[in-house]
Design a protein around this motif. Structure first.
Motif, mmCIF file in Angstrom:
data_model
loop_
_atom_site.group_PDB
_atom_site.id
_atom_site.type_symbol
_atom_site.label_atom_id
_atom_site.label_comp_id
_atom_site.label_asym_id
_atom_site.label_seq_id
_atom_site.Cartn_x
_atom_site.Cartn_y
_atom_site.Cartn_z
ATOM 1 N N LEU A 46 -1.689 -22.631 -20.210
ATOM 2 C CA LEU A 46 -1.926 -21.323 -19.596
ATOM 3 C C LEU A 46 -0.813 -20.346 -19.951
ATOM 4 C CD1 LEU A 46 -3.130 -22.468 -16.070
ATOM 5 C CD2 LEU A 46 -4.512 -21.243 -17.725
ATOM 6 N N ASP A 47 0.397 -20.872 -19.966
ATOM 7 C CA ASP A 47 1.540 -20.009 -20.241
ATOM 8 C C ASP A 47 1.544 -19.475 -21.668
ATOM 9 O OD1 ASP A 47 2.314 -20.423 -17.693
ATOM 10 O OD2 ASP A 47 3.820 -21.946 -18.164
ATOM 11 N N GLN A 48 0.900 -20.224 -22.539
ATOM 12 C CA GLN A 48 0.957 -19.824 -23.949
ATOM 13 C C GLN A 48 -0.229 -18.976 -24.387
ATOM 14 O OE1 GLN A 48 2.109 -23.022 -26.719
ATOM 15 N NE2 GLN A 48 2.886 -24.105 -24.922
ATOM 16 N N LEU A 49 -1.220 -18.926 -23.544
ATOM 17 C CA LEU A 49 -2.432 -18.218 -23.959
ATOM 18 C C LEU A 49 -2.352 -16.731 -23.661
ATOM 19 C CD1 LEU A 49 -5.084 -20.818 -22.798
ATOM 20 C CD2 LEU A 49 -4.413 -20.305 -25.146
ATOM 21 N N SER A 50 -3.062 -16.008 -24.473
ATOM 22 C CA SER A 50 -3.097 -14.562 -24.255
ATOM 23 C C SER A 50 -4.095 -14.256 -23.141
ATOM 24 C CB SER A 50 -3.531 -13.857 -25.544
ATOM 25 O OG SER A 50 -4.887 -14.166 -25.805
ATOM 26 N N PRO B 203 13.391 -21.790 -22.347
ATOM 27 C CA PRO B 203 12.525 -22.347 -21.309
ATOM 28 C C PRO B 203 13.051 -22.076 -19.894
ATOM 29 C CG PRO B 203 12.853 -23.953 -23.047
ATOM 30 C CD PRO B 203 13.807 -22.836 -23.312
ATOM 31 N N ALA B 204 14.394 -22.136 -19.763
ATOM 32 C CA ALA B 204 14.981 -21.884 -18.438
ATOM 33 C C ALA B 204 14.733 -20.435 -18.026
ATOM 34 C CB ALA B 204 16.471 -22.172 -18.465
ATOM 35 N N PHE B 205 14.873 -19.528 -18.990
ATOM 36 C CA PHE B 205 14.628 -18.116 -18.699
ATOM 37 C C PHE B 205 13.159 -17.889 -18.345
ATOM 38 C CE2 PHE B 205 13.396 -13.865 -20.431
ATOM 39 C CZ PHE B 205 14.018 -13.102 -19.461
ATOM 40 N N PHE B 206 12.291 -18.509 -19.143
ATOM 41 C CA PHE B 206 10.855 -18.379 -18.898
ATOM 42 C C PHE B 206 10.505 -18.912 -17.500
ATOM 43 C CE2 PHE B 206 6.396 -19.517 -19.280
ATOM 44 C CZ PHE B 206 5.869 -18.416 -19.936
ATOM 45 N N GLY B 207 11.075 -20.061 -17.168
ATOM 46 C CA GLY B 207 10.835 -20.662 -15.851
ATOM 47 C C GLY B 207 11.312 -19.763 -14.720
ATOM 48 N N TRP B 208 12.438 -19.106 -14.975
ATOM 49 C CA TRP B 208 13.004 -18.204 -13.957
ATOM 50 C C TRP B 208 12.068 -17.015 -13.710
ATOM 51 C CZ3 TRP B 208 15.510 -13.200 -14.769
ATOM 52 C CH2 TRP B 208 16.167 -12.729 -13.634
ATOM 53 N N VAL B 209 11.592 -16.435 -14.812
ATOM 54 C CA VAL B 209 10.686 -15.282 -14.676
ATOM 55 C C VAL B 209 9.384 -15.733 -14.003
ATOM 56 C CG1 VAL B 209 9.467 -13.443 -15.911
ATOM 57 C CG2 VAL B 209 11.691 -14.201 -16.718
ATOM 58 N N LYS B 210 8.937 -16.904 -14.372
ATOM 59 C CA LYS B 210 7.689 -17.422 -13.803
ATOM 60 C C LYS B 210 7.818 -17.639 -12.289
ATOM 61 C CE LYS B 210 4.535 -21.219 -14.689
ATOM 62 N NZ LYS B 210 4.362 -22.442 -15.449
ATOM 63 N N ARG B 211 8.962 -18.143 -11.893
ATOM 64 C CA ARG B 211 9.202 -18.345 -10.445
ATOM 65 C C ARG B 211 9.172 -17.008 -9.708
ATOM 66 N NH1 ARG B 211 12.726 -22.184 -12.038
ATOM 67 N NH2 ARG B 211 14.553 -20.863 -11.828
ATOM 68 N N ILE B 212 9.735 -15.997 -10.368
ATOM 69 C CA ILE B 212 9.708 -14.655 -9.752
ATOM 70 C C ILE B 212 8.263 -14.222 -9.543
ATOM 71 C CG2 ILE B 212 10.244 -12.192 -10.112
ATOM 72 C CD1 ILE B 212 12.778 -13.075 -11.594
ATOM 73 N N MET B 213 7.433 -14.454 -10.579
ATOM 74 C CA MET B 213 6.024 -14.051 -10.495
ATOM 75 C C MET B 213 5.286 -14.842 -9.408
ATOM 76 S SD MET B 213 5.784 -11.631 -12.581
ATOM 77 C CE MET B 213 6.993 -10.970 -13.727
ATOM 78 N N GLU C 116 2.056 -25.573 -11.077
ATOM 79 C CA GLU C 116 3.503 -25.286 -11.124
ATOM 80 C C GLU C 116 4.341 -26.546 -10.919
ATOM 81 O OE1 GLU C 116 3.451 -22.392 -12.105
ATOM 82 O OE2 GLU C 116 1.847 -21.366 -11.049
ATOM 83 N N GLY C 117 3.749 -27.533 -10.310
ATOM 84 C CA GLY C 117 4.475 -28.792 -10.121
ATOM 85 C C GLY C 117 5.357 -28.815 -8.878
ATOM 86 N N TYR C 118 5.059 -27.975 -7.888
ATOM 87 C CA TYR C 118 5.830 -27.981 -6.640
ATOM 88 C C TYR C 118 5.456 -29.226 -5.825
ATOM 89 C CZ TYR C 118 7.262 -23.024 -7.033
ATOM 90 O OH TYR C 118 7.805 -21.832 -7.422
ATOM 91 N N SER C 119 6.375 -29.690 -5.007
ATOM 92 C CA SER C 119 6.066 -30.790 -4.086
ATOM 93 C C SER C 119 5.472 -30.196 -2.805
ATOM 94 C CB SER C 119 7.352 -31.553 -3.751
ATOM 95 O OG SER C 119 8.202 -30.721 -2.990
ATOM 96 N N HIS C 120 4.878 -31.071 -1.978
ATOM 97 C CA HIS C 120 4.318 -30.571 -0.712
ATOM 98 C C HIS C 120 5.421 -30.006 0.185
ATOM 99 C CE1 HIS C 120 0.127 -31.467 -1.219
ATOM 100 N NE2 HIS C 120 0.380 -32.711 -1.603
ATOM 101 N N GLN C 121 6.586 -30.642 0.078
ATOM 102 C CA GLN C 121 7.728 -30.145 0.858
ATOM 103 C C GLN C 121 8.057 -28.694 0.458
ATOM 104 O OE1 GLN C 121 9.774 -31.785 3.239
ATOM 105 N NE2 GLN C 121 10.822 -29.800 3.440
ATOM 106 N N GLU C 122 8.109 -28.472 -0.855
ATOM 107 C CA GLU C 122 8.428 -27.118 -1.356
ATOM 108 C C GLU C 122 7.330 -26.122 -0.982
ATOM 109 O OE1 GLU C 122 11.009 -27.954 -5.422
ATOM 110 O OE2 GLU C 122 8.874 -28.428 -5.421
#
Lengths: 197, 183
Positions: free
Chosen positions: A10-14, B70-80, B141-147
């Motif tokens: 999903l992350d890679q798709l447009s 990837p860390a930067f991408f993950g950070w932005v994704k978490r913001i979203m 996203e892979g969050y746990s139930h706790q999160e």
């Protein structure tokens, strides 16, 4: 079940591949506008903060000025606390000298055009007050200088020998009086204060 | 995922370089929009979230220490994701209720993996917001139930039950879809 694969895909798709469309340029335009606003907000916040600092510190500096003016009053009060300081005029010669001294001072001050009205306007760095001389009447026919007889307050400026500041000397002019000395230095203070107004 | 000059773009963006910010936005906007549409029902809401998310990202970029793409991408994704959850909470769209069912009962949704990604996204977006949110957070996203419970302010049981219901519903939808194709 692990759908992590989906996340990566999903992350890679447009947007088109994901089945949605969005106007990237329009969103960027809005974002840019907000970032510009923020920039201008930061600018205005800086201006506002500077103004706030000015508002905070300006009264303080004014207060400092006020304090120097207040110092005049305080010093005069100190004179009042010291009062009455009396100098005995043991004989006519002494009182004559005293009167002459005062007269010469007055003449000197007047020749310099300094009056008490100018006192508050003078940039005072250092204030020194001379004890006001009162000639105590010990015997009949001896002159007495009392505070209630104050007719005028004069100020003179003198260049100090040391330091950058100027020394101001305040003297009071006394009138001859045969009455017993009953010094009212509060009157002196009030008079000066009124003139400063 | 990102171009090689991402670090330079980040550095320039930190100092307010508008062109660098635009380029960074251009690189990230599509995948981040993909994140937002997973949570938001309408594209307009997703765009709002994207805009707010990027605004916050640029605002807090100075505090971000770059380690890897990837860390930067993950950070932005978490913001979203956080922004999406905030929007859902603000719109009072999330009403999560605990369901008294056997939550340990496994629901097989592996057929989801056989779907085209765009179809999968459509299916996910079609389920109720509560289910969708928990499903996205847990399965994608892979969050746990706790999160999830902390993020949404619900109990772990509620998070589990929402996931259970989401999977069950998705399974039913897939079965219906297969039946439609079969008939």
């Amino acid at each position: 079940m692990a759908l992590n694969r989906l996340s990566e895909n999903l992350d890679q798709l447009s947007g088109q591949e994901l089945g949605f469309e969005f106007d990237e340029a329009a969103v960027w335009a809005k974002l840019e506008s907000r970032l510009e606003n923020r920039k201008s907000n930061v600018y205005w916040w800086t201006v506002a903060a500077s103004l706030l600092l000015v508002l905070i510190f300006a009264p303080y500096s004014l207060l400092k000025k006020d304090r120097s003016e207040a110092l005049i009053m305080t010093s005069i009060e100190e004179v009042a606390k010291e009062a009455p300081q009396e100098i005995e005029a043991l004989n006519a010669d002494v009182s004559h000298k005293l009167k002459r001294h005062i007269a010469s001072e007055i003449g000197l001050l007047e020749s310099r055009g300094v009056s008490s009205l100018q006192l508050a306007e003078l940039p005072i760095k250092k204030l020194s007050l001379e004890p006001i001389a009162i000639v105590k009447q010990e015997k009949k026919n001896k002159p007495v200088f009392a505070a209630k007889d104050i007719s005028i307050i004069q100020a003179s400026l003198e260049q100090p020998s040391i330091g950058k500041g100027r020394t101001m000397t305040i003297r009071a002019q006394w009138q001859n009086s045969t009455e017993e000395s009953n010094v009212n230095y509060q009157a002196l203070k009030i008079k000066l204060y009124e003139k400063n107004k | 995922m990102l171009r090689l000059n991402t670090k330079d773009l980040i550095d320039k963006s930190k100092s307010g370089n508008r062109k660098a910010q635009q380029q960074l936005f251009s690189q990230l906007s599509a995948p981040m929009m993909g994140v937002c549409v997973r949570y938001m029902k309408s594209t307009e809401d997703a765009e709002d979230v994207l805009l707010e998310g990027f605004y916050k990202m640029f605002k807090s970029l100075k505090a971000f220490t770059y380690e890897s793409e990837p860390a930067f991408f993950g950070w932005v994704k978490r913001i979203m994701v956080n922004e999406s959850l905030m929007k859902l909470r603000k719109n009072k769209e999330i009403q999560l209720l605990a369901i008294n069912e056997d939550l340990d009962q496994e629901v097989d949704v592996s057929p989801l993996q056989d779907l085209e990604v765009s179809d999968l996204l459509k299916v996910i977006r079609s389920i109720p917001v509560g289910y969708r949110t928990v499903f996205n957070l847990y399965e994608i996203e892979g969050y746990s139930h706790q999160e999830i419970s902390e993020q949404l302010g619900v109990s772990i049981g509620t998070s589990k039950s929402q996931l259970f219901k989401a999977k069950k519903l998705l399974r039913e939808m897939l079965e219906e879809k297969n039946e439609d194709y079969g008939s």
